[in-house]
Scaffold this active site. Structure first.
Site, PDB file in Angstrom:
ATOM      1  N   ASP B  25      14.479  17.554  32.964  1.00 53.16           N
ATOM      2  CA  ASP B  25      13.172  17.223  33.518  1.00 53.16           C
ATOM      3  C   ASP B  25      13.401  16.947  34.999  1.00 53.16           C
ATOM      4  O   ASP B  25      13.900  15.892  35.369  1.00 53.16           O
ATOM      5  CB  ASP B  25      12.614  15.988  32.787  1.00 53.16           C
ATOM      6  N   LYS B  87      10.326  17.954  45.258  1.00 52.95           N
ATOM      7  CA  LYS B  87       9.611  18.855  44.345  1.00 52.95           C
ATOM      8  C   LYS B  87       8.279  19.318  44.940  1.00 52.95           C
ATOM      9  O   LYS B  87       7.816  20.419  44.679  1.00 52.95           O
ATOM     10  CB  LYS B  87       9.366  18.126  43.029  1.00 52.95           C
ATOM     11  N   GLU B 186       5.859  21.315  31.545  1.00 56.79           N
ATOM     12  CA  GLU B 186       6.090  19.910  31.171  1.00 56.79           C
ATOM     13  C   GLU B 186       5.247  19.458  29.970  1.00 56.79           C
ATOM     14  O   GLU B 186       5.784  18.874  29.029  1.00 56.79           O
ATOM     15  CB  GLU B 186       5.853  19.004  32.381  1.00 56.79           C
ATOM     16  N   ASP B 208      -0.403  12.522  31.098  1.00 60.00           N
ATOM     17  CA  ASP B 208       0.827  12.203  31.821  1.00 60.00           C
ATOM     18  C   ASP B 208       0.497  11.324  33.034  1.00 60.00           C
ATOM     19  O   ASP B 208       0.031  11.814  34.056  1.00 60.00           O
ATOM     20  CB  ASP B 208       1.500  13.518  32.255  1.00 60.00           C
TER      21      ASP B 208
END
Lengths: 107, 625
Positions: B25, B87, B186, B208
């Site tokens: 992850d 990211k 994800e 999330d």
């Protein structure tokens, strides 16, 4: 004794060899590995070594190295289908016990 | 016993040989690595026993870069050389990064390639290289704890990542010496961790809520493939905002002024965070903070008060939830399971409100910080071939539709969005004009109906089509997307075999917002687009009628038409030319049918003439045979 093949197995081996386009036969053997001690090896053969034993049954050359022969002498090789899976099966009279999954065995 | 297959010489596998595979992850704030050991998926700790590796890299002048907690601690002292949240820059062009980076301390440098680089004391690094450093650390951690080399990894990416961002992630993995078995969305990984893929087909929601971002995804399991039906979120909403809410409460209670010094504020945030975490388990907690005059303030924060403080924040997450449901065209009752991801979903009030919204208890059994990595590990284990009984293979999907421009500026979709890859689809196209010998192909990506609203990927030409009447040529256009998401397009004229093709390399530069925007636009403008498509199609039809009629009149209009008939047809045709320039579909339709009526006799006579021509000089007997 020696090694024999069922009709289906012989047909499949010949077919596989033909598809592959080369190879003189099929090597059967054992490796000392796996959870019950030993596991079968089944491979195409391109070259026969001098110490190998060669058995011929139903037009198929079966090649076995001397160390393995002790464990699989008398084996009949079969080809079966189980559910979605199909493949070769060793009917080996020497086997005393095999692990749950059948991938390895003891003699 | 097990059935055996013939192996190539010397390549027999040992039985029970476990191929080491891991799930990674690669997060904005933290990264994790997990693997399946003896059938149980678990995250792997580093030497310090930490499972979460902060996604922060500190570059040093003369030594190797430092990754993780140590780097994060150095961020305040050495902000220019300590890179966090890399990211956010993956797969972005310099302009996008500059837009994002205006609040960031980093110095961006332009480079010959499309990707910007960040300047540090150790040199200039691209986001891909920085991500690779994080991945290297995870790889090392996994190999140390597993005691062997990794065969391959599955890396998770946000569902809204486009081709360029996915490609950048793969590049980073390759640079880190990792073999990427697959990239996985994800939310899909979270669903897999809960084994939802083994359940019946259905629709699930993945909620999330992390430290600083919120994402909601609606997934549909269909024939073993998870499709992302819709995603939405808020890139500035998370647990940090809850800490702020508590901090403000404390400041009010303890009469701390807004102009408190930096150290005081940091202490305040720290205490607030501890209080929030304590309230997950207990109903009340004691808050104790040192004031600037050295005395201590102590107070009690109950869960009820906390809930009041954060209620409006949590309710903000429900707006994107509602939007995704609408985008997916479903209601909350259609959702089978709700998966909770991200540390902030530990807050009981979050669970309550989410449960209320979807009308069911959310799934919370797996550590919400680890659930994505665990799902990736399960998938990696299957892909490495350790789990021969499992037939489940999750597939990558195309994030946006791929298509071709057709007459009238319309987009003909060849591969639709959410199609599992690898995939190849072919469609036949034809020529528009008589004697047309070349065809220009314009490849587009997007959901809208008009070329101008989609993203142009590439153009190429097919030449050498034999001259034929319009519509007679058969040109087969094949779109192929390989397992890595690379698109190649081939056009082949069927009668002559003339062909031409192009490889579309994923280009960097489409941002999350743009991709989300493109998706949302396609929903918002669905009706306009459909109307526009009908209009353009009618206009194209009108063009074709005029084209064909003009050619026919030129050929034998003088011979077959009286001047009066000719005038009538001309009038109808002129009328069609006028209305087709407008946007009234019904008027165009009417003009086409009027012209059709006016030319019926002419068409019949042309038919007779050509039959006569074909028969002239032949005896009837010849045709009876």
């Amino acid at each position: 004794m020696g090694i024999t093949l069922t009709d289906v197995a012989a047909e499949r081996v010949n077919q596989f060899l033909e598809n592959r386009g080369k190879g003189v036969g099929l090597r059967l053997g054992v490796k000392t590995t796996g959870c019950s001690g030993m596991a079968y090896v089944i491979e195409f053969v391109d070259e026969i070594a001098s110490e190998d034993s060669v058995f011929e049954d139903k037009g198929v050359k079966v090649i076995v190295d001397p160390k393995s022969l002790v464990y699989i002498d008398g084996t009949e090789l079969d080809y079966t289908r189980e559910g979605l899976n199909e493949g070769f099966k060793f009917n080996n009279p020497n086997v005393k016990d095999s692990c749950g999954c059948g991938e390895s065995f003891t003699v | 016993m097990a059935l055996l297959q013939i192996s190539e010489p010397g390549q027999s596998d040992a039985p029970h040989q476990h191929k080491l595979a891991a799930g990674i992850d690669l997060g904005t704030t933290n990264s994790l690595v997990a693997t399946v050991r003896s059938g149980v998926p678990e995250t792997l700790p580093n030497k310090q026993g930490e499972h979460l590796l902060p996604s922060v890299v500190q570059y040093k002048k003369d030594s190797a870069p430092v990754v993780g907690s140590e780097a994060r601690a150095a961020a305040t002292k050495d902000p220019l050389n300590t890179i966090s949240s890399v990211k956010r820059f993956m797969g972005r062009g310099l302009d996008d990064v500059k837009l994002l980076g205006s609040q960031l301390p980093y110095e961006f440098v332009d480079s010959e390639s499309d990707m910007p680089r960040l300047r540090t004391v150790a040199g200039d690094f691209s986001p891909v290289e920085i991500s690779a450093d994080i991945l290297k650390t995870l790889k090392q951690c996994a190999q140390e704890s597993l005691g062997d080399e990794l065969t391959g990894v599955v890396i998770t990416v946000p569902a809204y990542f486009d081709d360029a961002q996915r490609q950048a992630t793969k590049d980073a993995a390759r640079l880190a010496g990792l073999n990427v078995l697959r990239l996985m969305n994800e939310p899909t990984a979270a669903a897999v961790a809960y084994g939802l893929d083994r359940g019946s087909e259905g629709v699930h929601a993945v909620f999330d809520l992390g430290g600083g971002t919120f994402d909601i995804s609606i997934l549909r399991l269909n024939k073993g493939v998870f499709e992302v039906l819709a995603t939405a979120g808020d890139s500035a909403l998370g647990g940090d905002d809850m800490d702020h809410a508590i901090a403000e409460w404390i400041m009010q209670q303890a009469s701390i002024n807004d102009d408190a010094d930096h150290a005081q504020l940091r202490r305040l945030m720290h205490v607030s965070r501890d209080a929030k975490e304590a309230l997950t388990e207990s109903d009340k907690t004691t808050v104790k903070i040192e004031l600037s005059d050295g005395t201590f303030w102590e107070g009690e924060l109950t869960r009820d008060t906390f809930n009041e403080l954060v209620d409006s924040l949590i309710r903000k997450t429900l707006i994107p939830c509602r939007r995704t449901l609408r985008d997916a065209g479903i209601t909350a009752e259609d959702i089978q399971e709700v998966v909770m991801v991200g540390g902030s979903t530990r807050v009981p009030r979050v669970r309550e409100l989410v449960g209320e919204f979807f009308g069911r208890e959310p799934l919370v059994d797996i550590d919400p910080d680890k659930v994505v990595a665990i799902g990736a590990a399960v998938q990696a284990d299957i892909l490495a071939g350790n789990n021969p009984d499992s037939e489940m293979l999750l597939l990558d999907i195309t994030p946006l539709s791929l298509g071709l421009e057709t007459m009238g500026g319309l987009v003909e979709k060849v591969i639709s969005r959410n199609t599992p890859i690898p995939v190849a689809r072919a469609q036949d196209f034809t020529t528009f004009k008589d004697g047309q010998t070349a065809l220009a192909l314009h490849i587009l990506q997007g959901e809208r109906e008009l070329v101008t609203d989609c993203r142009s990927l590439a153009r190429f030409e097919l030449r050498g089509i034999p001259a034929m009447v319009a519509g007679a040529a058969r040109i087969r256009v094949t779109f192929q997307v390989d397992a890595d998401g690379l698109l190649s397009v081939m056009a082949k004229e069927q009668t002559t075999g003339t062909e031409s093709s192009i490889q579309v390399k994923p280009s960097y530069g489409l941002t999350d917002n743009e991709i989300e925007h493109m998706l949302r636009d396609s929903f918002d403008h669905a009706e306009d687009d459909a109307g526009m498509r009908m209009l353009r199609e009618k206009q194209v039809e009108a063009d074709r009628v005029i084209e064909a009629l003009t050619a026919a009149i030129e050929e034998n209009g003088d011979a077959l038409l009286s001047p009066q008939e000719r005038a009538e047809i001309d009038t109808s045709m002129k009328k069609l030319v006028v209305v087709k320039a407008g946007e009234d579909i019904r008027a165009i339709k009417k003009a086409i049918s009027q012209l059709d009526k006016a030319t019926q006799d002419f068409a019949a006579r042309r038919m007779n003439a050509s039959i006569n021509k074909a028969l002239t000089g032949h005896k009837l007997d010849e045709f009876n045979n």
